[in-house]
Motif scaffolding. Structure first.
Motif, PDB file in Angstrom:
ATOM      1  N   ALA A  60       0.704  -1.208  -0.085  1.00 22.41           N
ATOM      2  CA  ALA A  60       0.133  -0.110   0.027  1.00 22.41           C
ATOM      3  C   ALA A  60       0.937   1.146   0.013  1.00 22.41           C
ATOM      4  CB  ALA A  60      -0.963   0.004   1.234  1.00 22.41           C
ATOM      5  N   ASP A  61       0.374   2.319  -0.750  1.00 19.45           N
ATOM      6  CA  ASP A  61       1.187   3.722  -0.884  1.00 19.45           C
ATOM      7  C   ASP A  61      -0.124   4.637  -0.712  1.00 19.45           C
ATOM      8  OD1 ASP A  61       0.430   3.688  -3.315  1.00 19.45           O
ATOM      9  OD2 ASP A  61       2.246   3.327  -4.117  1.00 19.45           O
ATOM     10  N   ASP A  62       0.495   5.808  -0.970  1.00 18.33           N
ATOM     11  CA  ASP A  62      -0.573   6.986  -0.759  1.00 18.33           C
ATOM     12  C   ASP A  62      -1.398   7.038  -2.171  1.00 18.33           C
ATOM     13  OD1 ASP A  62       1.225   7.784  -2.577  1.00 18.33           O
ATOM     14  OD2 ASP A  62       1.726   9.888  -1.630  1.00 18.33           O
ATOM     15  N   GLU A  63      -1.158   6.313  -3.193  1.00 18.44           N
ATOM     16  CA  GLU A  63      -2.103   5.884  -4.265  1.00 18.44           C
ATOM     17  C   GLU A  63      -3.018   4.849  -4.341  1.00 18.44           C
ATOM     18  OE1 GLU A  63      -0.341   6.822  -8.197  1.00 18.44           O
ATOM     19  OE2 GLU A  63       1.627   7.249  -7.132  1.00 18.44           O
ATOM     20  N   GLY A  64      -2.801   4.015  -3.323  1.00 22.00           N
ATOM     21  CA  GLY A  64      -3.761   3.133  -3.007  1.00 22.00           C
ATOM     22  C   GLY A  64      -2.867   1.552  -2.913  1.00 22.00           C
ATOM     23  N   ILE A  65      -3.319   0.448  -3.290  1.00 23.11           N
ATOM     24  CA  ILE A  65      -2.955  -0.798  -3.314  1.00 23.11           C
ATOM     25  C   ILE A  65      -2.062  -0.896  -4.690  1.00 23.11           C
ATOM     26  CG2 ILE A  65      -3.295  -3.317  -3.154  1.00 23.11           C
ATOM     27  CD1 ILE A  65      -3.986  -1.740  -0.770  1.00 23.11           C
ATOM     28  N   ALA A  66      -0.724  -1.209  -4.349  1.00 14.91           N
ATOM     29  CA  ALA A  66       0.024  -1.287  -5.884  1.00 14.91           C
ATOM     30  C   ALA A  66       0.673  -2.689  -5.893  1.00 14.91           C
ATOM     31  CB  ALA A  66       1.264  -0.331  -5.504  1.00 14.91           C
ATOM     32  N   GLY A  67       0.032  -3.643  -5.027  1.00 15.41           N
ATOM     33  CA  GLY A  67       0.696  -4.909  -5.510  1.00 15.41           C
ATOM     34  C   GLY A  67       0.074  -6.060  -4.346  1.00 15.41           C
ATOM     35  N   TYR A  68       0.346  -7.278  -4.698  1.00 15.60           N
ATOM     36  CA  TYR A  68      -0.250  -8.415  -3.644  1.00 15.60           C
ATOM     37  C   TYR A  68       0.306  -9.468  -3.804  1.00 15.60           C
ATOM     38  CZ  TYR A  68      -2.685 -10.092  -7.722  1.00 15.60           C
ATOM     39  OH  TYR A  68      -3.143 -10.713  -8.849  1.00 15.60           O
ATOM     40  N   ILE A  69       0.536 -10.380  -2.626  1.00  9.54           N
ATOM     41  CA  ILE A  69       0.749 -11.755  -2.804  1.00  9.54           C
ATOM     42  C   ILE A  69      -0.549 -12.535  -2.290  1.00  9.54           C
ATOM     43  CG2 ILE A  69       1.856 -11.921  -0.611  1.00  9.54           C
ATOM     44  CD1 ILE A  69       4.111 -13.961  -2.060  1.00  9.54           C
ATOM     45  N   VAL A  70      -0.956 -13.226  -3.001  1.00 11.01           N
ATOM     46  CA  VAL A  70      -2.102 -14.389  -2.539  1.00 11.01           C
ATOM     47  C   VAL A  70      -1.745 -15.700  -2.612  1.00 11.01           C
ATOM     48  CG1 VAL A  70      -4.202 -12.890  -3.376  1.00 11.01           C
ATOM     49  CG2 VAL A  70      -3.127 -14.512  -4.662  1.00 11.01           C
ATOM     50  N   ALA A  71      -2.285 -16.603  -1.479  1.00 13.32           N
ATOM     51  CA  ALA A  71      -1.500 -17.886  -1.182  1.00 13.32           C
ATOM     52  C   ALA A  71      -2.610 -18.644  -0.489  1.00 13.32           C
ATOM     53  CB  ALA A  71      -0.258 -18.037  -0.639  1.00 13.32           C
ATOM     54  N   THR A  72      -2.311 -20.018  -0.650  1.00  9.87           N
ATOM     55  CA  THR A  72      -3.079 -20.870   0.185  1.00  9.87           C
ATOM     56  C   THR A  72      -2.027 -21.829   0.844  1.00  9.87           C
ATOM     57  OG1 THR A  72      -4.606 -22.949   0.223  1.00  9.87           O
ATOM     58  CG2 THR A  72      -3.436 -22.575  -1.705  1.00  9.87           C
ATOM     59  N   ALA A  73      -2.004 -22.250   2.061  1.00  9.42           N
ATOM     60  CA  ALA A  73      -1.311 -22.939   2.868  1.00  9.42           C
ATOM     61  C   ALA A  73      -1.336 -24.627   2.372  1.00  9.42           C
ATOM     62  CB  ALA A  73      -1.382 -22.799   4.294  1.00  9.42           C
ATOM     63  N   ASP A  74      -2.597 -24.726   1.712  1.00  3.20           N
ATOM     64  CA  ASP A  74      -2.847 -26.160   1.737  1.00  3.20           C
ATOM     65  C   ASP A  74      -3.552 -26.288   0.241  1.00  3.20           C
ATOM     66  OD1 ASP A  74      -4.174 -28.739   1.594  1.00  3.20           O
ATOM     67  OD2 ASP A  74      -5.260 -28.262   3.191  1.00  3.20           O
ATOM     68  N   SER A  75      -2.818 -26.455  -0.699  1.00  2.00           N
ATOM     69  CA  SER A  75      -3.437 -26.581  -2.267  1.00  2.00           C
ATOM     70  C   SER A  75      -4.450 -27.412  -2.324  1.00  2.00           C
ATOM     71  CB  SER A  75      -2.294 -26.986  -3.283  1.00  2.00           C
ATOM     72  OG  SER A  75      -1.422 -25.736  -3.132  1.00  2.00           O
ATOM     73  N   ALA A  76      -4.445 -28.627  -1.635  1.00  2.00           N
ATOM     74  CA  ALA A  76      -5.380 -29.653  -1.996  1.00  2.00           C
ATOM     75  C   ALA A  76      -6.684 -29.323  -1.227  1.00  2.00           C
ATOM     76  CB  ALA A  76      -4.863 -31.066  -1.343  1.00  2.00           C
ATOM     77  N   GLY A  77      -6.596 -28.915  -0.045  1.00  2.00           N
ATOM     78  CA  GLY A  77      -7.862 -28.254   0.347  1.00  2.00           C
ATOM     79  C   GLY A  77      -8.316 -27.074  -0.169  1.00  2.00           C
ATOM     80  N   PHE A  78      -7.631 -26.427  -0.740  1.00  2.00           N
ATOM     81  CA  PHE A  78      -8.153 -25.057  -1.447  1.00  2.00           C
ATOM     82  C   PHE A  78      -8.844 -25.499  -2.449  1.00  2.00           C
ATOM     83  CE2 PHE A  78      -7.102 -21.720  -4.667  1.00  2.00           C
ATOM     84  CZ  PHE A  78      -7.867 -20.840  -4.242  1.00  2.00           C
ATOM     85  N   GLU A  79      -8.298 -26.410  -3.363  1.00  2.00           N
ATOM     86  CA  GLU A  79      -9.013 -26.789  -4.506  1.00  2.00           C
ATOM     87  C   GLU A  79     -10.540 -27.528  -4.066  1.00  2.00           C
ATOM     88  OE1 GLU A  79      -8.566 -25.713  -7.049  1.00  2.00           O
ATOM     89  OE2 GLU A  79      -6.250 -25.434  -7.134  1.00  2.00           O
ATOM     90  N   ARG A  80     -10.432 -28.202  -3.122  1.00  2.00           N
ATOM     91  CA  ARG A  80     -11.892 -28.881  -2.639  1.00  2.00           C
ATOM     92  C   ARG A  80     -12.740 -27.489  -2.184  1.00  2.00           C
ATOM     93  NH1 ARG A  80      -8.239 -32.461  -0.284  1.00  2.00           N
ATOM     94  NH2 ARG A  80      -8.306 -31.479   2.030  1.00  2.00           N
ATOM     95  N   TRP A  81     -12.312 -26.702  -1.615  1.00  3.04           N
ATOM     96  CA  TRP A  81     -13.065 -25.304  -0.857  1.00  3.04           C
ATOM     97  C   TRP A  81     -13.520 -24.669  -2.513  1.00  3.04           C
ATOM     98  CZ3 TRP A  81     -12.574 -20.133  -2.517  1.00  3.04           C
ATOM     99  CH2 TRP A  81     -13.326 -19.198  -1.840  1.00  3.04           C
ATOM    100  N   ARG A  82     -12.563 -24.634  -3.333  1.00  2.97           N
ATOM    101  CA  ARG A  82     -12.906 -23.920  -4.913  1.00  2.97           C
ATOM    102  C   ARG A  82     -14.437 -24.586  -5.273  1.00  2.97           C
ATOM    103  NH1 ARG A  82      -8.341 -20.988  -8.554  1.00  2.97           N
ATOM    104  NH2 ARG A  82      -7.659 -23.317  -8.632  1.00  2.97           N
ATOM    105  N   GLU A  83     -13.908 -26.093  -5.264  1.00  3.76           N
ATOM    106  CA  GLU A  83     -15.000 -27.018  -6.085  1.00  3.76           C
ATOM    107  C   GLU A  83     -16.527 -26.779  -5.261  1.00  3.76           C
ATOM    108  OE1 GLU A  83     -16.309 -29.141  -9.204  1.00  3.76           O
ATOM    109  OE2 GLU A  83     -14.354 -28.391  -8.904  1.00  3.76           O
ATOM    110  N   GLU A  84     -16.358 -26.707  -3.887  1.00  2.65           N
ATOM    111  CA  GLU A  84     -17.728 -26.407  -3.381  1.00  2.65           C
ATOM    112  C   GLU A  84     -18.189 -25.147  -3.062  1.00  2.65           C
ATOM    113  OE1 GLU A  84     -19.221 -27.670   1.400  1.00  2.65           O
ATOM    114  OE2 GLU A  84     -17.398 -28.375   0.568  1.00  2.65           O
ATOM    115  N   HIS A  85     -17.346 -24.121  -2.960  1.00  3.96           N
ATOM    116  CA  HIS A  85     -17.822 -22.855  -2.677  1.00  3.96           C
ATOM    117  C   HIS A  85     -17.565 -21.720  -3.741  1.00  3.96           C
ATOM    118  CE1 HIS A  85     -18.500 -24.147   1.662  1.00  3.96           C
ATOM    119  NE2 HIS A  85     -17.243 -24.440   1.476  1.00  3.96           N
TER     120      HIS A  85
END
Length: 200
Positions: A60-85
């Motif tokens: 974050a800077d004074d112009e707003g959000i300028a970058g990000y990192i998104v992640a999951t700690a558990d890829s297998a669980g994340f794929e099950r979550w995406r499939e359901e939700h």
């Protein structure tokens, strides 16, 4: 201009979607490829902070959000979550379409929304995975490395032993960056490289 790295806040989600689009073409602007500006982030950014906000950090800077990192700690669980939700609503909203032959690639992303995302062997040793994007105004200042280090601390606190990601061969600058920060090439695929970082 002061820049800070901080945990995700729900108000950041719109900016994450915009940045994903503006960096989605081998690190450059992909706006010309998609008539729907949200599709790319529906796949590669949006579900992560919704599923697990603690694994997303922003610059974050004074112009707003300028970058990000998104992640999951558990890829297998994340794929099950995406499939359901995550996928059911999007699959209903975006039915499969043919290539309109006009240079746009919405149909490719819609096709991916309708795919089943299977577990991969890499999950055993590198269960976490991530996506990172920075706007040009904050590139080359060490913030990418800081985001990855911030995420690595959060993953270690959860006992995660490895982190992986995929990167296109069309983005050699990103490949060089990931190697500099400690990632190793695990596999070469037709679309690019599968890289891994040990956290133990």
């Amino acid at each position: 201009m002061p820049r800070t790295i901080r945990p995700f806040h729900p108000s950041d989600l719109g900016a994450i979607y915009r940045i994903c689009l503006l960096t989605g073409h081998a690190g450059g602007d992909s706006s010309h490829l998609y008539r729907n500006p949200d599709l790319l982030a529906h796949l590669y950014a949006g579900p992560y902070p919704v599923a697990d906000p603690g694994m997303t950090f922003v610059v974050a800077d004074d112009e707003g959000i300028a970058g990000y990192i998104v992640a999951t700690a558990d890829s297998a669980g994340f794929e099950r979550w995406r499939e359901e939700h995550w996928w059911p609503v999007l699959r209903e909203q975006y039915p499969l379409v043919e290539d309109p032959k006009n240079g746009t690639e919405d149909h490719v992303l819609v096709g991916r929304i309708h795919e089943t995302w299977d577990d991969l062997p890499v999950y055993a040793e590198y269960p976490a995975h991530m996506h990172i994007d920075l706007l040009p105004r904050v590139q080359g200042q060490g913030l990418g490395r800081q985001l990855i280090e911030t995420l690595a601390v959060a993953l270690r606190e959860r006992g995660v032993r490895g982190l992986h990601l995929g990167v296109s061969l069309e983005n050699p600058g990103a490949i060089a960056f990931y190697h500099r920060v400690g990632f190793e090439t695990l596999e070469t695929r037709d679309w690019g490289l599968l890289l891994g970082l040990r956290l133990e």
